[in-house]
Design an enzyme around this catalytic site. Structure first.
Site, PDB file in Angstrom:
ATOM      1  N   CYS A   2       0.662  -1.306  -0.387  1.00  0.00           N
ATOM      2  CA  CYS A   2       0.281   0.029   0.167  1.00  0.00           C
ATOM      3  C   CYS A   2       1.027   1.211  -0.684  1.00  0.00           C
ATOM      4  CB  CYS A   2      -1.098   0.324   0.876  1.00  0.00           C
ATOM      5  SG  CYS A   2      -1.949  -1.410   1.337  1.00  0.00           S
ATOM      6  N   ARG A  27       4.705  -0.385  -6.272  1.00  0.00           N
ATOM      7  CA  ARG A  27       5.230  -0.966  -5.000  1.00  0.00           C
ATOM      8  C   ARG A  27       4.530  -2.261  -4.915  1.00  0.00           C
ATOM      9  NH1 ARG A  27       8.196   1.677  -0.617  1.00  0.00           N
ATOM     10  NH2 ARG A  27       6.460   0.564   0.938  1.00  0.00           N
ATOM     11  N   TRP A  79      -2.589  -2.565  -1.535  1.00  0.00           N
ATOM     12  CA  TRP A  79      -2.629  -3.625  -2.214  1.00  0.00           C
ATOM     13  C   TRP A  79      -3.482  -5.310  -0.745  1.00  0.00           C
ATOM     14  CZ3 TRP A  79      -0.322  -8.182   0.681  1.00  0.00           C
ATOM     15  CH2 TRP A  79       0.253  -9.346  -0.017  1.00  0.00           C
ATOM     16  N   ASN A 105      -2.375   2.278   6.120  1.00  0.00           N
ATOM     17  CA  ASN A 105      -1.379   1.184   5.458  1.00  0.00           C
ATOM     18  C   ASN A 105      -1.109   0.735   7.069  1.00  0.00           C
ATOM     19  OD1 ASN A 105      -1.375   2.347   3.085  1.00  0.00           O
ATOM     20  ND2 ASN A 105       1.330   2.809   3.169  1.00  0.00           N
ATOM     21  N   GLY A 106      -1.036  -0.774   6.637  1.00  0.00           N
ATOM     22  CA  GLY A 106      -0.571  -1.543   7.431  1.00  0.00           C
ATOM     23  C   GLY A 106      -2.038  -1.922   8.473  1.00  0.00           C
ATOM     24  N   GLU A 486      18.709 -17.723  -6.565  1.00  0.00           N
ATOM     25  CA  GLU A 486      17.995 -16.770  -6.921  1.00  0.00           C
ATOM     26  C   GLU A 486      17.584 -16.385  -8.133  1.00  0.00           C
ATOM     27  OE1 GLU A 486      17.238 -13.664  -5.867  1.00  0.00           O
ATOM     28  OE2 GLU A 486      17.730 -11.480  -6.962  1.00  0.00           O
ATOM     29  N   LYS A 490      14.360 -14.725  -9.531  1.00  0.00           N
ATOM     30  CA  LYS A 490      13.538 -14.030 -10.402  1.00  0.00           C
ATOM     31  C   LYS A 490      13.324 -14.522 -11.442  1.00  0.00           C
ATOM     32  CE  LYS A 490      14.383 -10.981  -9.285  1.00  0.00           C
ATOM     33  NZ  LYS A 490      15.091 -10.083  -8.051  1.00  0.00           N
ATOM     34  N   GLU A 493       9.055 -14.732 -10.553  1.00  0.00           N
ATOM     35  CA  GLU A 493       8.322 -13.740  -9.991  1.00  0.00           C
ATOM     36  C   GLU A 493       7.665 -13.167 -10.994  1.00  0.00           C
ATOM     37  OE1 GLU A 493      10.401 -11.229  -6.510  1.00  0.00           O
ATOM     38  OE2 GLU A 493      11.756 -11.277  -8.195  1.00  0.00           O
ATOM     39  N   HIS A 509      17.626 -35.885  -5.354  1.00  0.00           N
ATOM     40  CA  HIS A 509      16.875 -37.185  -3.989  1.00  0.00           C
ATOM     41  C   HIS A 509      16.129 -36.409  -4.530  1.00  0.00           C
ATOM     42  CE1 HIS A 509      20.836 -38.314  -2.515  1.00  0.00           C
ATOM     43  NE2 HIS A 509      21.160 -36.840  -2.483  1.00  0.00           N
ATOM     44  N   LYS A 608       6.727  -4.775  -3.750  1.00  0.00           N
ATOM     45  CA  LYS A 608       8.229  -4.150  -2.729  1.00  0.00           C
ATOM     46  C   LYS A 608       8.506  -4.533  -2.244  1.00  0.00           C
ATOM     47  CE  LYS A 608      12.263  -2.839  -5.127  1.00  0.00           C
ATOM     48  NZ  LYS A 608      12.908  -4.034  -5.442  1.00  0.00           N
TER      49      LYS A 608
HETATM   50  C1  G6P Z   1       9.241  -8.810  -1.443  1.00  0.00           C
HETATM   51  C2  G6P Z   1       9.924  -7.996  -2.876  1.00  0.00           C
HETATM   52  C3  G6P Z   1      11.142  -8.985  -2.961  1.00  0.00           C
HETATM   53  C4  G6P Z   1      12.207  -8.485  -1.771  1.00  0.00           C
HETATM   54  C5  G6P Z   1      11.847  -8.840  -0.190  1.00  0.00           C
HETATM   55  C6  G6P Z   1      12.610  -8.587   0.592  1.00  0.00           C
HETATM   56  O1  G6P Z   1       9.293  -9.845  -1.445  1.00  0.00           O
HETATM   57  O2  G6P Z   1       9.167  -8.342  -3.767  1.00  0.00           O
HETATM   58  O3  G6P Z   1      11.854  -8.123  -4.203  1.00  0.00           O
HETATM   59  O4  G6P Z   1      12.910  -9.384  -1.824  1.00  0.00           O
HETATM   60  O5  G6P Z   1      10.413  -8.487  -0.182  1.00  0.00           O
HETATM   61  O6  G6P Z   1      12.038  -6.608   0.268  1.00  0.00           O
HETATM   62  P1  G6P Z   1      13.755  -5.604   1.464  1.00  0.00           P
HETATM   63  O7  G6P Z   1      13.417  -4.893   0.836  1.00  0.00           O
HETATM   64  O8  G6P Z   1      13.641  -6.458   2.741  1.00  0.00           O
HETATM   65  O9  G6P Z   1      14.791  -6.493   0.701  1.00  0.00           O
END
Ligand code: G6P
Length: 613
Positions: A2, A27, A79, A105-106, A486, A490, A493, A509, A608
């Site tokens: 949000c 975000r 969100w 927010n929250g 990672e 990526k 996502e 395994h 984000k």
């Molecule tokens: C969300 C984002 C990720 C990010 C994670 C941690 O899930 O979509 O891309 O890695 O949060 O965020 P931070 O700001 O703590 O690195």
């Protein structure tokens, strides 16, 4: 997640608010809305979906004249947490009288009991949200002083909030407050902008005030009066943002993600600059705030984070053990405080977070502080909650990261972790010469990354072979195992291909059962310890018909020949190589997602910065 924008000044508020919301789109959100005051009434416009729909909606519903005469308002991107992303659940929410509007927010954790109590007093709720309950609670507390009403209401809530509140009875001010969810106030010339993220403020001013938890501010066009929830004035410094609006623009790139991938040589140079000491063979990380003796006495390093930051921590685990000879482990921030982490005052807990606002990571910081550990952070966003609560740590200096999928923050996190490990290593294990050698390798990182980026066209071409697949498996060994994880994150996502990262040995395994003819396996087969075994693992996949894309070290023709496709990674120290290797996978994911026509910068359902647990 949000986003909040509030504006009070001399410009046309709806336009300022909508532009501010656009800056927060990155975000992640699924509905939006705004409220202004006109003719002593609050007027609201909301829309499920994107800010562009809200803009159309407001411009249809409201006259141009209304736009231009409104100079105060609040706006929100939501969100969904409590209730689906519908128009009725979108913020702002009104109190019972319709004279108080709130964006939030929250999460208000005790909203059910508050709602029941208010319903007992005859309140009727239209939405499923916790926010509407808070709006009613503020209205219920309002006996003619909005500030006091917000204070009284906030004393009754449990949970987290960043809020902005308007009242048509006091139309010359906005009240804003925070607990666990950020609020930044931009102090302009005859205008004040409130936002949950500085990105919405950049276009107006560089001068900002970050609220602390339980701060509440009365904001007018030319004043910001900050108190605590007991109405005692508090002083907060005005800070300079240090980056301009261009930093948050695409600058000719099709997507922010591509721009941010290309920015990595510069971002990494900024993260490394001035932090290597070639004389002592160490690094200079003053923000760590630890004496050499404290570093030498450390018993263990615990790295906590979520998502991509967790993966950076996994590389850090290898770095601390290999380079600094210190026991290191990574823990998912979300689990940290719900298990019984065995942490003491000789343990260093490093919280890794791009945004510095991730709720789980923040909770882990608090738990580690409570247990008396040395706690520090590795954040990108200056002044973020985690950076401020830890007080010690290292900023990444990667610049604003707008794309939801993290790229430059990850590589800068790893670079900083390598420098931290170098510093610890010099106090424990490394000779000066070893230290200088590693410092020279770290110094080369921006150039190594630039070499991978030069292969962009080649990677874009390879991507065509993979764009139609449904599954993909990433495998690696040693420090390339977190790189495989990672890489898979990526790809899933942004392209929505089901992708998983495994230790190459772990494949047999279980996951190998999923391989069929043509299943893509992305093998990180650079020259790192365990490469020979990696080649064996690749053969196991090939024998089952897998299609192999390999990351191979420059000049390693033999390994390249085992691959159906390959990308070359410059030769360097195995831990340093994790960075160029990840950049190759970022580009690969980007091009696959582009070919699939995905919404790369704002993938569905993702946010984000995840500010709820
Ligand atoms: C969300 C984002 C990720 C990010 C994670 C941690 O899930 O979509 O891309 O890695 O949060 O965020 P931070 O700001 O703590 O690195």
């Amino acid at each position: 997640m949000c986003g909040i924008v509030g504006y009070i000044g001399k410009s046309d508020a709806p336009t300022v608010l909508i532009n501010g919301l656009r800056r927060l789109e990155y975000r992640g959100y699924d509905s939006a809305g705004l409220a202004i005051i006109d003719d002593e009434r609050i007027i609201i416009s909301k829309s499920a979906g994107k800010v562009s729909s809200l803009n159309e909606r407001a411009r249809t519903d409201w006259s141009p004249d209304l736009f231009s005469r409104s100079t105060l308002g609040i706006a929100h991107t939501r969100w969904a947490t409590h209730g689906p992303p519908t128009e009725v659940n979108a913020h702002p929410h009104l109190d019972r009288t319709g004279e108080v509007a709130l964006v939030h927010n929250g999460i208000i954790e005790n909203y059910r009991s508050l709602r029941a109590r208010l319903e007992g007093k005859g309140h009727h709720f239209y939405s499923e949200t916790d926010t509407e309950v808070l709006a009613h609670l503020i209205g219920d507390c309002d006996k003619g002083d909005l500030f006091q009403a917000v204070c009284d209401a906030l004393h009754q809530v449990e949970g987290t909030f960043g809020i902005a509140v308007l009242s048509s009875r006091e139309p010359e001010k906005i009240i804003t407050a925070r607990r666990g969810s950020p609020i930044v106030i931009g102090v302009g010339d005859g205008e004040t902008i409130i936002a949950s993220d500085a990105a919405a403020i950049l276009a107006h001013t560089q001068r900002v005030i970050y609220l602390d938890d339980d701060d509440i501010a009365i904001v007018t066009a030319d004043s910001v009066d900050i108190r605590d929830l007991h109405n005692i004035p508090v002083t907060r410094e005005i800070a300079e943002l240090g980056f301009d609006a261009a930093a948050a623009e695409k600058c000719g790139h099709e997507h922010f993600m591509l721009k941010e991938i290309h920015e990595q040589p510069e971002a990494l140079a900024n993260a490394i600059r001035g932090r290597l000491d070639f004389n002592l063979g160490s690094s200079v990380l003053a923000g760590m705030g630890t004496s050499p003796r404290e570093l030498a006495d450390l018993g263990r390093v615990v790295l906590v984070g979520c998502g991509t930051s967790l993966h950076a921590g996994l590389v850090g685990e290898y770095a601390f053990e290999d380079l600094a000879d210190i026991h290191a482990e990574v823990q998912q921030a979300a689990e940290f405080r719900y298990r019984n982490p065995i942490i003491g005052n000789r343990d260093l807990v490093v919280a890794i977070s791009q945004s510095g606002e991730t709720a789980d990571t923040l909770a882990a910081v608090r738990e580690a502080n409570q247990k008396g550990a040395f706690v520090m952070s590795l954040c990108n966003v200056v002044g973020s909650t985690i950076a401020r609560e830890t007080g010690r740590g290292v900023y990444l200096h990667a610049g604003p990261e707008i794309s939801v999928a993290s790229t430059k923050a990850f590589t800068c996190q790893v670079a900083v972790l390598l420098m931290m490990a170098l510093k610890l290593g010099r106090g424990r294990r490394f000779s000066r010469e070893d230290g200088i050698r590693l410092a020279r390798e770290i110094e080369m990182i921006p150039a190594l990354v630039a070499k991978v980026i030069q292969q962009n066209d080649h990677i874009a071409e390879i991507a065509g072979t993979y764009a139609k697949c449904e599954h993909a498996f990433f495998i690696g060994r040693g420090p390339m195992y977190p790189v495989a994880m990672e890489g898979a994150l990526k790809l899933k996502e942004i392209s929505y291909i089901h992708a998983e990262g495994f230790h190459a040995s772990e494949l047999k395994h279980g996951p190998i059962a999923l391989l069929e003819k043509g299943t893509p396996v992305i093998a990180i087969a650079c020259d790192v310890p365990g490469k020979d075994k990696m080649l064996g693992n690749i053969e196991e996949c090939r024998a089952r018909g897998a299609h192999i894309l390999g990351l191979v070290s420059e000049g390693d023709h033999e390994t390249a020949e085992c691959m159906d496709d390959f990308i070359t990674i410059p030769r360097c120290h195995p831990l340093v190589a994790t960075i160029p290797a990840v950049v190759a996978l970022q580009l690969f994911s980007y091009h696959v997602a582009r070919l699939r026509g995905c919404e790369i910068d704002q993938p569905r359902n993702l946010a984000k910065s995840v500010t709820v647990e």
